[in-house]
Design an enzyme around this catalytic site. Structure first.
Site, PDB file in Angstrom:
ATOM      1  CB  CYS A  40      -1.011  -0.010   1.153  1.00 15.25           C
ATOM      2  SG  CYS A  40      -0.332   0.312   2.786  1.00 15.25           S
ATOM      3  CG  ASN A  54       4.137  -1.665   5.446  1.00 13.86           C
ATOM      4  OD1 ASN A  54       5.191  -2.019   5.948  1.00 13.86           O
ATOM      5  ND2 ASN A  54       3.140  -2.497   5.270  1.00 13.86           N
ATOM      6  CG  ASP A  79      -5.371   5.456   2.630  1.00 12.90           C
ATOM      7  OD1 ASP A  79      -5.483   4.969   3.785  1.00 12.90           O
ATOM      8  OD2 ASP A  79      -4.436   6.203   2.306  1.00 12.90           O
ATOM      9  CB  CYS A 132      -3.969   1.714   6.784  1.00 13.64           C
ATOM     10  SG  CYS A 132      -3.939   3.200   7.795  1.00 13.64           S
ATOM     11  NE  ARG A 133      -4.713   1.560   1.438  1.00 14.98           N
ATOM     12  CZ  ARG A 133      -4.613   2.298   0.353  1.00 14.98           C
ATOM     13  NH1 ARG A 133      -5.442   2.100  -0.662  1.00 14.98           N
ATOM     14  NH2 ARG A 133      -3.701   3.239   0.256  1.00 14.98           N
ATOM     15  CB  SER A 134       0.328  -3.283   2.873  1.00 13.14           C
ATOM     16  OG  SER A 134       1.060  -2.293   3.545  1.00 13.14           O
TER      17      SER A 134
END
Length: 167
Positions: A15, A18, A132, A20-22
């Site tokens: 993401c 690095n 995001d 939140c999402r990943s």
């Protein structure tokens, strides 16, 4: 599911920063792989396109929402995507959105583009992205978890059912 050399299949979730999402995708894929008895067959990591948060733990909101679903992110630390991630040591680089995918394509040899995919393609949602949640509220973090769970489940299904091996 097996790789060409019987080594574990290496997966990198990507993401922006690095946090939140990943890292959420890393933890979800790891947990789902363990639940299916595949934990020893996959090496899972995450990274960000940008170096904004290198060394930082995942966003507290991501950690809290993930923890409520049984995923632990607290030990993870942000890192930036490195040139070595494109040298063939990582089998799959799964982007959270099209911007991440395009950024990775610019950084690696065309011969490696087949290893770069959007995570949501594996959930049967070609072109779909994991948005995001950073500037959003609780519902945004929950939506991200829903999408990531679906994408990771589809990715594991593809590895198992279609015997996708590293390229």
């Amino acid at each position: 599911m097996k790789s060409e050399s019987n080594r574990p299949i290496r997966v990198l979730m990507v993401c922006t920063g690095n946090i939140c999402r990943s890292p959420t995708a890393e933890a979800v894929l790891r947990a789902q792989a363990e639940q299916r008895g595949l934990g020893d067959r996959l090496v899972i990591d995450s990274a960000g396109i940008e170096a904004y948060h290198v060394g930082a733990p995942p966003d507290v909101r991501s950690q809290d929402h993930a923890r409520r679903r049984g995923y632990e992110l607290g030990a993870l630390r942000a890192r930036q995507v490195a040139a070595s991630d494109f040298d063939g040591s990582v089998d799959w680089l799964l982007a959270m959105d099209r911007w991440h995918l395009a950024a990775m394509k610019r950084r690696c040899a065309p011969s490696r583009h087949g290893t770069l995919r959007l995570l949501m393609e594996f959930a049967g949602r070609a072109g779909a992205e994991v948005p995001d949640p950073y500037y959003g509220g609780p519902a945004d973090f929950e939506k991200v978890l829903d999408l990531i769970e679906a994408g990771c489940e589809g990715f594991l299904d593809a590895l198992i059912k279609q015997s996708i091996a590293p390229k």
